[in-house]
Motif scaffolding. Sequence first.
Motif, PDB file in Angstrom:
ATOM      1  N   SER A  72     -36.179  -1.632 -14.006  1.00  0.00           N
ATOM      2  CA  SER A  72     -34.926  -2.206 -14.701  1.00  0.00           C
ATOM      3  C   SER A  72     -33.856  -0.683 -14.699  1.00  0.00           C
ATOM      4  CB  SER A  72     -35.023  -2.890 -15.955  1.00  0.00           C
ATOM      5  OG  SER A  72     -35.790  -3.987 -15.871  1.00  0.00           O
ATOM      6  N   PHE A 197     -29.867  -5.310 -15.188  1.00  0.00           N
ATOM      7  CA  PHE A 197     -31.061  -5.616 -15.911  1.00  0.00           C
ATOM      8  C   PHE A 197     -31.366  -5.033 -17.220  1.00  0.00           C
ATOM      9  CE2 PHE A 197     -31.154  -5.487 -11.315  1.00  0.00           C
ATOM     10  CZ  PHE A 197     -31.917  -6.457 -10.975  1.00  0.00           C
ATOM     11  N   ASN A 198     -32.050  -5.723 -17.954  1.00  0.00           N
ATOM     12  CA  ASN A 198     -32.636  -5.588 -19.090  1.00  0.00           C
ATOM     13  C   ASN A 198     -33.650  -4.395 -19.438  1.00  0.00           C
ATOM     14  OD1 ASN A 198     -33.709  -5.398 -21.887  1.00  0.00           O
ATOM     15  ND2 ASN A 198     -33.269  -7.606 -22.209  1.00  0.00           N
ATOM     16  N   GLN A 199     -33.284  -3.235 -19.589  1.00  0.00           N
ATOM     17  CA  GLN A 199     -33.761  -2.008 -19.789  1.00  0.00           C
ATOM     18  C   GLN A 199     -35.204  -2.041 -20.794  1.00  0.00           C
ATOM     19  OE1 GLN A 199     -30.579   0.967 -17.690  1.00  0.00           O
ATOM     20  NE2 GLN A 199     -31.800   1.554 -19.401  1.00  0.00           N
ATOM     21  N   MET A 201     -37.391  -4.338 -20.673  1.00  0.00           N
ATOM     22  CA  MET A 201     -38.298  -4.999 -19.844  1.00  0.00           C
ATOM     23  C   MET A 201     -39.004  -4.082 -18.975  1.00  0.00           C
ATOM     24  SD  MET A 201     -36.354  -8.787 -19.356  1.00  0.00           S
ATOM     25  CE  MET A 201     -37.888  -9.759 -19.184  1.00  0.00           C
ATOM     26  N   GLN A 202     -40.399  -4.022 -18.816  1.00  0.00           N
ATOM     27  CA  GLN A 202     -41.046  -3.641 -17.758  1.00  0.00           C
ATOM     28  C   GLN A 202     -41.637  -4.575 -17.057  1.00  0.00           C
ATOM     29  OE1 GLN A 202     -41.638  -1.997 -21.061  1.00  0.00           O
ATOM     30  NE2 GLN A 202     -39.830  -0.815 -20.224  1.00  0.00           N
ATOM     31  N   GLN A 206     -38.512  -9.286 -15.237  1.00  0.00           N
ATOM     32  CA  GLN A 206     -37.104  -8.961 -15.566  1.00  0.00           C
ATOM     33  C   GLN A 206     -35.911  -9.408 -14.594  1.00  0.00           C
ATOM     34  OE1 GLN A 206     -39.664  -7.149 -14.322  1.00  0.00           O
ATOM     35  NE2 GLN A 206     -39.078  -5.439 -13.321  1.00  0.00           N
ATOM     36  N   GLU A 209     -35.074 -13.073 -15.923  1.00  0.00           N
ATOM     37  CA  GLU A 209     -33.976 -12.883 -17.177  1.00  0.00           C
ATOM     38  C   GLU A 209     -32.722 -12.394 -16.700  1.00  0.00           C
ATOM     39  OE1 GLU A 209     -32.269 -11.206 -20.767  1.00  0.00           O
ATOM     40  OE2 GLU A 209     -32.704 -10.131 -18.788  1.00  0.00           O
ATOM     41  N   ASN A 248     -41.943  -9.607 -22.616  1.00  0.00           N
ATOM     42  CA  ASN A 248     -41.033 -10.019 -21.835  1.00  0.00           C
ATOM     43  C   ASN A 248     -40.597 -11.541 -21.795  1.00  0.00           C
ATOM     44  OD1 ASN A 248     -40.955  -7.476 -20.914  1.00  0.00           O
ATOM     45  ND2 ASN A 248     -41.540  -7.943 -18.692  1.00  0.00           N
ATOM     46  N   ARG A 252     -37.226 -13.316 -22.796  1.00  0.00           N
ATOM     47  CA  ARG A 252     -36.510 -14.464 -21.890  1.00  0.00           C
ATOM     48  C   ARG A 252     -36.158 -15.709 -22.859  1.00  0.00           C
ATOM     49  NH1 ARG A 252     -39.757 -15.682 -16.692  1.00  0.00           N
ATOM     50  NH2 ARG A 252     -38.102 -17.188 -16.457  1.00  0.00           N
ATOM     51  N   THR A 263     -26.923  -8.065 -21.587  1.00  0.00           N
ATOM     52  CA  THR A 263     -27.949  -7.549 -22.312  1.00  0.00           C
ATOM     53  C   THR A 263     -27.565  -6.283 -23.088  1.00  0.00           C
ATOM     54  OG1 THR A 263     -30.096  -6.316 -21.898  1.00  0.00           O
ATOM     55  CG2 THR A 263     -28.581  -5.899 -20.405  1.00  0.00           C
TER      56      THR A 263
END
Length: 274
Positions: A72, A197-199, A201-202, A206, A209, A248, A252, A263
């Motif tokens: 992300s 992107f939401n950092q 999240m791995q 992602q 989301e 994650n 979400r 985000t």
Amino acid sequence: MTASVIFSTYNSEEWLEKVIIGFSVQTCTDFEIIIADDGSRDATKALIDRLRGEISIPIVHVWQEDNGFQKSQILNKAILASTSDYLIFTDGDCIPRADFVQVHLDYREAGHFLSGGYYKLPMDISKAITKEDIITQKCFDLSWLKAQGLSSSAKNIKFLTSGLSAKILNFITPTNASWNGHNSSGWKKDLIEVNGFNQEMQYGGQDRELGERLFNKGLKSKQIRYSAICVHLDHKRGYVNKETWQKNYAIRANTRKNKVIKTPIGIDSNSVSN
């Protein structure tokens, strides 16, 4: 540039070269390639430097230190490095058909993002595909793929449809037109406004989301899974774990429940240098 094509990579030079070759033979050439490199070794940089001298499409290499799976974050850095208004996202293990970029450009529309899919190949065929097979587009010919051992499947119709038939299948498919990291595109301004992107999240959802926040923002999606074709090269996934998926899923669920648009940890947490 009319578009920026963004995809991630990590220590996968064999697959990365095949993908770059796929983008070097596109029917549309007015785009740049931005490689979002999540900490690869020097061999990846050496490959990219060599290919820069062999193809006409400009390549931007955005690299960050290896700190585990941080896709992300590196994708957000790639967004910052892009120079066009329209961004096409795929993966460093997906070879695009020659009309891939043009299809995304033809279908783009204000207030929308595009949602495509992929065709997953087994490892033996992934290995068998050569540079020449990509240049000649044999790797998208169903007869050639079957000769390499591809099994019969209803999914094989992707290699047989085009034009009106593809549009009809796009319309009637029950598959949701979600944001898919291997084959989606949208306007840069929309991605910036949701902070990318939401950092937090791995690996695991992602990309979905991000699409859910674009929906919360008021965007609609368009299905192009039978028009924008790419083949996915097989690989192991050592970065998958249950705890990450659970985290994650919770993020979400919160995004959907609370209609989150921007985000808190995203694009604006980064700077980029090439």
